[in-house]
Design a protein around this motif. Structure first.
Motif, PDB file in Angstrom:
ATOM      1  N   LYS A   1      -3.324   5.001   0.382  1.00 28.82           N
ATOM      2  CA  LYS A   1      -4.723   5.353   0.084  1.00 28.82           C
ATOM      3  C   LYS A   1      -5.695   4.246   0.484  1.00 28.82           C
ATOM      4  O   LYS A   1      -6.810   4.521   0.936  1.00 28.82           O
ATOM      5  CB  LYS A   1      -4.871   5.675  -1.398  1.00 28.82           C
ATOM      6  N   LEU A   2      -5.285   2.990   0.317  1.00 26.09           N
ATOM      7  CA  LEU A   2      -6.163   1.886   0.705  1.00 26.09           C
ATOM      8  C   LEU A   2      -6.378   1.889   2.215  1.00 26.09           C
ATOM      9  O   LEU A   2      -7.520   1.785   2.688  1.00 26.09           O
ATOM     10  CB  LEU A   2      -5.573   0.547   0.259  1.00 26.09           C
ATOM     11  N   THR A   3      -5.297   2.038   2.946  1.00 27.61           N
ATOM     12  CA  THR A   3      -5.396   2.077   4.405  1.00 27.61           C
ATOM     13  C   THR A   3      -6.288   3.224   4.860  1.00 27.61           C
ATOM     14  O   THR A   3      -7.123   3.063   5.753  1.00 27.61           O
ATOM     15  CB  THR A   3      -3.992   2.227   5.030  1.00 27.61           C
ATOM     16  N   GLU A   4      -6.122   4.381   4.233  1.00 27.82           N
ATOM     17  CA  GLU A   4      -6.916   5.553   4.594  1.00 27.82           C
ATOM     18  C   GLU A   4      -8.403   5.319   4.324  1.00 27.82           C
ATOM     19  O   GLU A   4      -9.261   5.641   5.160  1.00 27.82           O
ATOM     20  CB  GLU A   4      -6.427   6.767   3.801  1.00 27.82           C
ATOM     21  N   ALA A   5      -8.705   4.744   3.156  1.00 20.56           N
ATOM     22  CA  ALA A   5     -10.107   4.504   2.790  1.00 20.56           C
ATOM     23  C   ALA A   5     -10.753   3.488   3.725  1.00 20.56           C
ATOM     24  O   ALA A   5     -11.897   3.665   4.168  1.00 20.56           O
ATOM     25  CB  ALA A   5     -10.195   4.028   1.348  1.00 20.56           C
TER      26      ALA A   5
ATOM     27  N   ASP B   1       0.877  -1.174   0.000  1.00 24.18           N
ATOM     28  CA  ASP B   1       0.000   0.000   0.000  1.00 24.18           C
ATOM     29  C   ASP B   1       0.909   1.216   0.000  1.00 24.18           C
ATOM     30  O   ASP B   1       0.992   1.963   0.973  1.00 24.18           O
ATOM     31  CB  ASP B   1      -0.923  -0.002   1.224  1.00 24.18           C
TER      32      ASP B   1
ATOM     33  N   ASP C   1       1.072   4.166  -1.385  1.00 21.75           N
ATOM     34  CA  ASP C   1       0.627   5.543  -1.174  1.00 21.75           C
ATOM     35  C   ASP C   1      -0.288   5.701   0.035  1.00 21.75           C
ATOM     36  O   ASP C   1      -0.693   6.816   0.380  1.00 21.75           O
ATOM     37  CB  ASP C   1      -0.072   6.084  -2.420  1.00 21.75           C
TER      38      ASP C   1
END
Length: 311
Positions: free
Chosen positions: A124-128, A120, A122
């Motif tokens: 972004k997946l974790t954030e989403a 992951d 960037d």
């Protein structure tokens, strides 16, 4: 009659009391089994640390290697979905989800409390997923066998199977050490070529796969003075391979590309190679030779057997 009736009721009351006590103890034990070791802080190598407050009961794995390890540590019942490439074990709940381009909304549809991915970059997946109340554990591909053992232990800790994870790491290490010890220094002086596909992409000794061969003292014809060049995955020419004339050829493209000892012998000029003439072309299972899972032992065994035969 009343005293007699009371006397008759006493054994029944005693049984009911003991049964209720046993049930309370059983419930307490079950609750303890689910909470032992939690909260737990996980610090994967090369990825952000996370803290799990409770044992995850609904896990989605988007990493084929992690999927195998989850089942190996006894956490299979907690896995609710895996990616399209997670082919082992057969009972894993395989889906059409991509581990390369994961869709947060699709993931959320499985109502997981933990999603495991191998990348992951960037964030972004974790954030989403975090916005949806879902935790993400990033487990990058290990660079060494020691890192692989540590990852086995971490997966055990993350799922409430710490003892099983530690035991898996210990047993895998012991099996590999024994296979290496059994052939001793028989690999010294032998060189090899490891094929990823028929266009001659290969690995150097700087890679995880290359380090397995290093255990046996084998020399990699792809190193060419700089094992780190091309990220450890260079493309050789047919001329370079023919010139090197490796003692051993390992094919990790038998499933993807239908390669075997016969097809290799039919390539222009390859019939003259020492490995071909001496029957030292080893056909590997693509998955086993590329995944950091407990099945790595099978890969090491194949190398061990090949070294013993070629010595």
């Amino acid at each position: 009659m009343l005293p007699v009736r009371r006397l008759l009721l006493l054994p029944l009351l005693l049984v009911l009391s003991l049964t209720a006590c046993a049930e309370r103890q059983k419930d307490a034990s079950a609750e303890s089994a689910n909470t032992d070791g939690f909260p737990v802080e996980l610090r994967p190598e090369g990825a952000p640390a996370i803290t799990l407050e409770e044992r995850p009961e609904r896990i989605v794995s988007l990493s084929p290697a992690t999927t195998e390890t989850l089942y190996a540590v006894g956490a299979g019942d907690q896995v609710v979905a895996v990616d399209e490439m997670s082919t082992v074990p057969e009972e894993a709940p395989r889906t059409q989800m991509s581990g390369l381009n994961p869709d947060p909304e699709q993931l959320a549809g499985y109502d997981p409390d933990l999603v495991i991915v191998d990348s992951d970059t960037d964030g972004k997946l974790t954030e989403a997923l975090d916005k949806a109340g879902i935790q993400t554990l990033v487990l990058p591909a290990p660079q060494t066998l020691e890192s692989m053992y540590a990852q086995f232990e971490l997966i055990g800790e993350a799922t409430g199977h710490a003892e099983e994870g530690a035991d898996l790491a210990r047993r895998t290490r012991e099996e590999i050490d024994k296979l290496v010890a059994d052939v001793g220094d028989a690999g010294e002086g032998l060189d090899y070529y490891h094929e990823l596909d028929p266009s001659y992409y290969t690995v150097t000794s700087a890679t995880f796969i290359g380090q397995v061969y290093d255990l046996f003292g084998l020399t990699n014809i792809a190193d060419q003075g700089d094992p780190s060049a091309h990220g450890g995955y260079p493309q050789l020419s047919a001329e370079r391979i023919l010139e090197a004339d490796p003692d051993l050829i390992f094919l990790a493209d038998t499933i993807c590309c239908g390669q075997d000892a016969d097809s290799v012998a039919e390539r222009p000029g390859w019939g003259t190679l020492s490995a071909v003439q001496n029957g030292h072309v080893i056909e590997l299972d693509d998955d086993i030779a590329s995944r950091w899972t407990p099945r790595i032992v099978d890969f090491v065994r194949a190398v061990s057997d090949a070294v013993a035969q070629a010595a």
